[in-house]
Structures are given as structure tokens and as C-alpha cells.
Design a protein around this motif. Structure first.
Motif, PDB file in Angstrom:
ATOM      1  N   ARG A 126       7.644 -19.879  11.178  1.00  0.00           N
ATOM      2  CA  ARG A 126       8.439 -21.073  10.923  1.00  0.00           C
ATOM      3  C   ARG A 126       9.912 -20.672  10.907  1.00  0.00           C
ATOM      4  O   ARG A 126      10.340 -19.798  10.132  1.00  0.00           O
ATOM      5  CB  ARG A 126       8.030 -21.697   9.583  1.00  0.00           C
ATOM      6  N   VAL A 127      10.706 -21.298  11.749  1.00  0.00           N
ATOM      7  CA  VAL A 127      12.135 -20.998  11.850  1.00  0.00           C
ATOM      8  C   VAL A 127      12.904 -22.134  11.182  1.00  0.00           C
ATOM      9  O   VAL A 127      12.692 -23.307  11.514  1.00  0.00           O
ATOM     10  CB  VAL A 127      12.564 -20.837  13.317  1.00  0.00           C
ATOM     11  N   PRO A 128      13.786 -21.820  10.253  1.00  0.00           N
ATOM     12  CA  PRO A 128      14.477 -22.893   9.515  1.00  0.00           C
ATOM     13  C   PRO A 128      15.526 -23.586  10.357  1.00  0.00           C
ATOM     14  O   PRO A 128      16.089 -23.020  11.298  1.00  0.00           O
ATOM     15  CB  PRO A 128      15.116 -22.139   8.344  1.00  0.00           C
ATOM     16  N   GLN A 129      15.794 -24.836   9.986  1.00  0.00           N
ATOM     17  CA  GLN A 129      16.899 -25.567  10.589  1.00  0.00           C
ATOM     18  C   GLN A 129      18.216 -25.142   9.940  1.00  0.00           C
ATOM     19  O   GLN A 129      18.243 -24.633   8.823  1.00  0.00           O
ATOM     20  CB  GLN A 129      16.695 -27.070  10.417  1.00  0.00           C
ATOM     21  N   THR A 130      19.292 -25.368  10.665  1.00  0.00           N
ATOM     22  CA  THR A 130      20.617 -25.016  10.162  1.00  0.00           C
ATOM     23  C   THR A 130      21.310 -26.276   9.668  1.00  0.00           C
ATOM     24  O   THR A 130      21.354 -27.292  10.361  1.00  0.00           O
ATOM     25  CB  THR A 130      21.461 -24.370  11.271  1.00  0.00           C
ATOM     26  N   TYR A 131      21.825 -26.221   8.447  1.00  0.00           N
ATOM     27  CA  TYR A 131      22.621 -27.323   7.904  1.00  0.00           C
ATOM     28  C   TYR A 131      24.056 -27.152   8.403  1.00  0.00           C
ATOM     29  O   TYR A 131      24.833 -26.358   7.858  1.00  0.00           O
ATOM     30  CB  TYR A 131      22.563 -27.329   6.383  1.00  0.00           C
ATOM     31  N   ARG A 132      24.393 -27.897   9.430  1.00  0.00           N
ATOM     32  CA  ARG A 132      25.669 -27.678  10.108  1.00  0.00           C
ATOM     33  C   ARG A 132      26.866 -28.004   9.220  1.00  0.00           C
ATOM     34  O   ARG A 132      27.919 -27.375   9.328  1.00  0.00           O
ATOM     35  CB  ARG A 132      25.712 -28.525  11.380  1.00  0.00           C
ATOM     36  N   ASP A 133      26.716 -28.991   8.343  1.00  0.00           N
ATOM     37  CA  ASP A 133      27.827 -29.352   7.466  1.00  0.00           C
ATOM     38  C   ASP A 133      28.119 -28.282   6.427  1.00  0.00           C
ATOM     39  O   ASP A 133      29.172 -28.315   5.781  1.00  0.00           O
ATOM     40  CB  ASP A 133      27.536 -30.680   6.755  1.00  0.00           C
ATOM     41  N   TYR A 134      27.201 -27.342   6.265  1.00  0.00           N
ATOM     42  CA  TYR A 134      27.352 -26.275   5.277  1.00  0.00           C
ATOM     43  C   TYR A 134      27.435 -24.908   5.953  1.00  0.00           C
ATOM     44  O   TYR A 134      27.114 -23.894   5.336  1.00  0.00           O
ATOM     45  CB  TYR A 134      26.188 -26.294   4.282  1.00  0.00           C
ATOM     46  N   SER A 135      27.850 -24.903   7.198  1.00  0.00           N
ATOM     47  CA  SER A 135      27.857 -23.649   7.958  1.00  0.00           C
ATOM     48  C   SER A 135      29.160 -23.500   8.731  1.00  0.00           C
ATOM     49  O   SER A 135      29.747 -24.491   9.191  1.00  0.00           O
ATOM     50  CB  SER A 135      26.681 -23.593   8.934  1.00  0.00           C
ATOM     51  N   THR A 136      29.596 -22.232   8.856  1.00  0.00           N
ATOM     52  CA  THR A 136      30.749 -21.877   9.685  1.00  0.00           C
ATOM     53  C   THR A 136      30.383 -20.601  10.447  1.00  0.00           C
ATOM     54  O   THR A 136      29.243 -20.147  10.429  1.00  0.00           O
ATOM     55  CB  THR A 136      31.994 -21.630   8.824  1.00  0.00           C
ATOM     56  N   THR A 192      24.085 -21.848   6.352  1.00  0.00           N
ATOM     57  CA  THR A 192      23.136 -22.372   5.384  1.00  0.00           C
ATOM     58  C   THR A 192      21.910 -22.876   6.127  1.00  0.00           C
ATOM     59  O   THR A 192      22.025 -23.730   7.013  1.00  0.00           O
ATOM     60  CB  THR A 192      23.756 -23.516   4.560  1.00  0.00           C
ATOM     61  N   PHE A 193      20.752 -22.344   5.782  1.00  0.00           N
ATOM     62  CA  PHE A 193      19.492 -22.692   6.431  1.00  0.00           C
ATOM     63  C   PHE A 193      18.558 -23.354   5.433  1.00  0.00           C
ATOM     64  O   PHE A 193      18.665 -23.133   4.213  1.00  0.00           O
ATOM     65  CB  PHE A 193      18.798 -21.441   6.999  1.00  0.00           C
TER      66      PHE A 193
END
Length: 525
Positions: free
Chosen positions: A214-224, A229-230
Motif C-alpha cells: 500500500r503506497v500512501p497518498q501525498t497531502y499536497r497542501d502540507y508538502s514542499t 506529508t503522507f
């Protein structure tokens, strides 16, 4: 040991000076113009491998990571030195939470309390380049925050002048170029810390059919680019031995079928969801992906290895980004011996780490060199096998699937169509033709051909042409002398034959005899 607190960090210049001092203590002072000294209170300081490993460990986690990076280059380094560098490791102190707060708030441009409902101060994974913390997003969504460690750039900048000095003073005695190795390591580290690339590969893995993790999704609003943030499992637990076997098989198949591999295969990157039983690749950072054309070259190498075709291996290595020496006779001999010892009905009894080690040693002895990312992939495959024990069969199945995919006529046709459809394939042609015409006008075009055995063939043709010219000269002398002997009735004569014609006959006979002797001596009569 790394210093994460206690005053401002060292500047790159002071760090470089410290590298020189530590190197001198372990017997490498001659590189910097000093006397070599050795620590007598350390074991195994007489050999280069242990001394180099100990010096890198004393300099901190980034330098220990450099040692592990170099340990993957068994195609360049002797096996004992590569094995010693692979054992480089130091106790990595976690980044203090106060500094973590500053880093996260600076990257996400908000306070930690406004960004997360909860944020664990104790990290779940501490690596030499990144660190991971569990958190809870608004709405109760569990998450994993991964951020890069500070002061990495300082260490990378300090390595460059030391590498330049080493190359100038003893570069011709080293099996690799220090400056080039540091440049490759810098690109390697920057790639591993690129969170944008990790997010793209995570999305690609989620779309990959048949991938069991299972590969997590990326929370784009919390990532640079420096902080990602996954999503995370709601009830993460540590995988047992059987689940780690699933992880190892999945990683080996992923690397050999898609060219995607993790540079750091630490157990902390994987978790089992206690609610669903799914195995998660909870931290998909520090990931690499081979270029499709380079992966195609790897497929050609694997196909040749499967056939036991030494010539095919030497031809395919440049396709994967590697290089082979001009005189590849030693390489062919080493590959033939290695394939013969590893092949046969019992080849699956050999673990991947042994196959990798012996293959790299054959390349080193033969003077060949792998591309740095291909060497890294081989290292990652062997490291993934360490999670379970042996994954030779999984590697063989993945390699066979990779070869079949790249040999599929439909793929070949689609690849050709894609290349023809690319505007870049034709857009540069006018400029290239213009440059060629300018060079022709200025007389600067130099064309060189190189083909195995062509020089020998040209030499033989040259000898043959000279002999033909010689034979025509003899024939001309014989014909001319005969005509003089028949038609010239005046002047000096001997036995009724003109002296001039008789001299021509004698010269032709001598030249013919010399030509006959040269042909007999060449053994081609």
C-alpha cells in the motif's frame, strides 16, 4: 558524531579543515602534505578499508553515508574496501523537536498548532538524510511528516576542496576519481532529499498494477520540496518476518521490472495496518527511478546473462550507461569465468548479494564501469534481499518479465513511434546540418572509423596492392625486354639478343624471385 545542537554550525571551510585533521589521524596526512599518523588505540587501522571507514564515521552521518554510497561501486573498488565501507555507520541523533518545529513551520508557512491536531515529538525513523514524525491532520487523518536533516549542504560543500586536493596529489593512484565521486554523491543526496520527486514516484506506484504494498497518498497542501506529508495507517504495527519477506520480494520485483528502488531500505519505512492487515510502504521517500532507455540497456544485459552470452553482455553494457575498455579481452575472460561459476542448474542457490559481488568484481577486473544509478540499483536489490534472506527466484522472474517486455514487437513499434513523434528528434537537424556545412567549408571535418579487425584488414589489403603493383612492374619489364630482343637488330648484342633486352630480362627475373620469396615467407603461397 553529528552535532545537532550547541551553537552555530561549522562553516564549510572549517569543516574541510577538520576533514584534513581527521584524515591525518588515520594515516592519510600525506594527501594534505603532512606526515601519515595512525591511531594505535583502534583495531584494524593498518589496512586502508578500516582506516577509511573509521575516519568517515568520526566525521558524522553524511560522511558515513558517503562510505555506503562508495560501497556500491564494487566495479571500481576492491571487494575488501567496498565491504568495509558498506559497514560504515554512526549513531544518528534525532533533530531536536524545537528545530523540527522551526523547519516544518518555515516550509509550510504556518504554526505547527494550526497545521496539525497532533504532532509526535519522538520521530518514528531517523536517517542520515531525512527524519519522519507521525502527526494527525484536521479531520483526524493520520499522517507521516518527512523532512530533510539540516547541515547536509555544509558537509557536501566541505567535501569538494578535499576531493580536489586528493585528485591533484594522488588521483593517478586511485581506482576512482575523488572529485567525480563527490559530485555524484552530491547529486545522489540532493535527489534523495527531493520530496517532489518522491511524491511523483508514490503516485506512479499507486497506479502500478500488481504492486502488493500500500503506497500512501501525498497531502499536497502540507508538502514542499523539503518537507512531505503522507497519509498513514490508522493502527501501524511492525511487520513480522513473513511480512518482511513480502516486502523484500516486492522491492526486488519493483527494481528489476520498473527500475524503481529505495536508496535506504530500513525497516522503519514499512508498517502493517492493524485494522486491515495491509502492508504499507509508509515512507516512500529517498527513491530513485532509472531512465527508460537505461532500463532497456539493463534488460539487454540481463538477457545476455540469461543466455550466457559474454559478447552480448559487453555490447549491452554501454546501453545501460556503463563503459567497457577498448581492449575487452580481459573483461570477456572474467565474465566467462563468472557466468560459468554462477550458471548451471544450481544458479538459484546463490543469494543476490553474492551474485552482485561476483559480477561487480568481474567488471572491475575487466576494466568495465557501471552507471552510478545502475550500481545503486544493484546495491538496493541486494539490500532488499537482506529483509528476508534470499530473493533470487523473485529477481529471476522480474528480470525475465523485463526482458520480455522490451523484446515485445508491440513495445518496439510503440517506442519507435514515440521517438518519431517527438519534435526534438527533428528540430535540431537544421542547426546540425548548418554546422556541418560550415565545418566542410572551413576544412575542419575529421571522420574517424573504428572497427574490430579493420586495421588488420586494411594492412593486408595494402600488402596485396603492393604485390600487385610489383607483379605488373615485372610483367611490364618482361614484355618490354621481349620486344627489345625481337625488334632491335642494331647496337650491342649477345648471342643474337640485344643487350638492353637481356638486362631487362635479368632485372625482371630478380624482381620476380624477390616477389616469390616474400609470398613464400608470408605463408600465403
Amino acid at each position: 558524531m553529528e552535532k545537532v545542537t550547541g551553537g552555530p554550525p561549522e562553516s564549510p571551510a572549517r569543516r574541510a579543515a577538520r576533514i584534513a585533521r581527521v584524515g591525518a589521524r588515520y594515516g592519510f596526512g600525506f594527501v594534505f602534505g603532512g606526515r601519515p599518523t595512525r591511531r594505535r588505540n583502534r583495531a584494524d587501522t593498518g589496512r586502508i578499508g578500516p582506516r577509511l571507514r573509521l575516519s568517515l564515521e568520526e566525521l558524522g552521518p553524511t560522511f558515513a553515508e558517503l562510505g555506503r554510497f562508495l560501497s556500491a561501486r564494487g566495479d571500481l573498488l576492491p571487494p575488501d574496501v567496498a565491504a568495509e565501507l558498506g559497514r560504515a555507520g554512526v549513531q544518528i541523533n534525532p533533530i531536536p523537536f524545537s528545530e523540527v518545529r522551526v523547519l516544518v513551520e518555515r516550509e509550510l508557512e504556518n504554526t505547527l498548532e494550526r497545521l496539525f491536531i497532533g504532532f509526535e515529538e519522538v520521530p518514528t525513523r531517523v536517517g542520515s538524510l531525512t527524519q519522519a514524525h507521525r502527526a494527525v491532520l484536521p479531520g483526524g487523518r493520520p499522517a507521516l511528516v518527512v523532512l530533510g536533516r539540516p547541515n547536509i549542504r555544509r558537509d557536501l560543500l566541505a567535501m569538494r576542496p578535499v576531493a580536489d586536493v586528493t585528485r591533484r596529489r594522488i588521483g593517478d593512484r586511485l581506482p576512482l576519481d575523488p572529485a567525480l565521486s563527490v559530485a555524484e554523491f552530491t547529486a545522489h543526496v540532493n535527489h534523495r532529499r527531493d520530496m517532489y520527486f518522491a511524491a511523483r514516484i508514490a503516485r506512479r506506484l499507486r497506479e502500478l498494477q500488481g504492486f502488493p504494498l500500500r503506497v500512501p497518498q501525498t497531502y499536497r497542501d502540507y508538502s514542499t520540496g523539503r518537507c512531505a506529508t503522507f497519509e498513514a495507517p490508522a493502527d501501524p504495527t511492525v511487520p513480522d518476518e513473513g511480512r518482511y519477506g513480502e516486502v523484500a520480494g516486492a522491492l526486488v520485483r519493483l527494481a528489476l521490472s520498473e527500475g524503481i528502488f529505495l536508496a535506504d531500505v530500513s525497516p522503519g519505512r514499512f508498517a502493517v495496518d492493524g485494522l486491515t492487515g495491509e502492508v504499507w510502504l509508509s515512507d516512500p521517500t529517498e527513491v530513485f527511478s532509472l531512465d527508460p532507455e537505461r532500463l532497456r540497456g539493463v534488460a539487454e544485459v540481463l538477457a545476455a546473462v540469461r543466455r550466457g552470452d559474454v559478447d552480448g553482455v559487453t555490447r549491452a553494457l554501454p546501453l545501460s550507461g556503463g563503459s567497457v575498455p577498448r581492449d575487452d579481452s580481459a573483461l570477456r575472460r572474467e565474465l566467462r569465468e563468472t557466468l560459468g561459476s554462477l550458471g548451471g542448474p544450481l544458479w538459484e542457490e546463490h543469494p543476490l548479494v553474492e551474485i552482485r559481488g561476483r559480477g561487480l568484481e568481474a567488471l572491475r577486473r575487466g576494466g568495465a564501469k557501471l552507471h552510478v544509478e545502475v550500481a545503486g540499483m544493484a546495491h538496493a536489490v541486494a539490500a532488499a534481499e537482506g529483509l528476508s534472506g534470499k530473493e533470487t527466484r523473485a529477481a529471476a522472474e522480474a528480470a525475465e518479465g523485463l526482458v520480455s517486455r522490451y523484446r515485445d514487437p508491440a513495445y518496439v513499434a510503440a517506442r519507435m513511434a514515440r521517438r518519431l513523434a517527438q519534435p526534438d528528434a527533428f528540430a535540431d537537424y537544421p542547426r546540425q546540418i548548418h554546422a556541418l556545412l560550415d565545418e566542410l567549408k572551413d576544412g575542419e571535418v575529421e571522420v574517424r572509423f573504428r572497427h574490430a579487425g579493420l586495421d588488420d584488414l586494411i594492412g593486408r589489403v595494402d600488402v596485396l596492392a603492393n604485390r600487385l603493383v610489383f607483379a605488373f612492374l615485372i610483367a611490364a619489364l618482361i614484355i618490354g625486354s621481349s620486344m627489345l630482343g625481337i625488334f632491335v637488330t642494331s647496337g650491342l648484342q649477345l648471342l643474337g639478343v640485344s643487350i638492353v633486352g637481356l638486362v631487362g630480362f635479368v632485372v625482371a627475373a630478380v624482381l620476380g624471385l624477390l616477389l616469390l620469396v616474400s609470398i613464400i615467407r608470408s605463408g600465403r603461397l
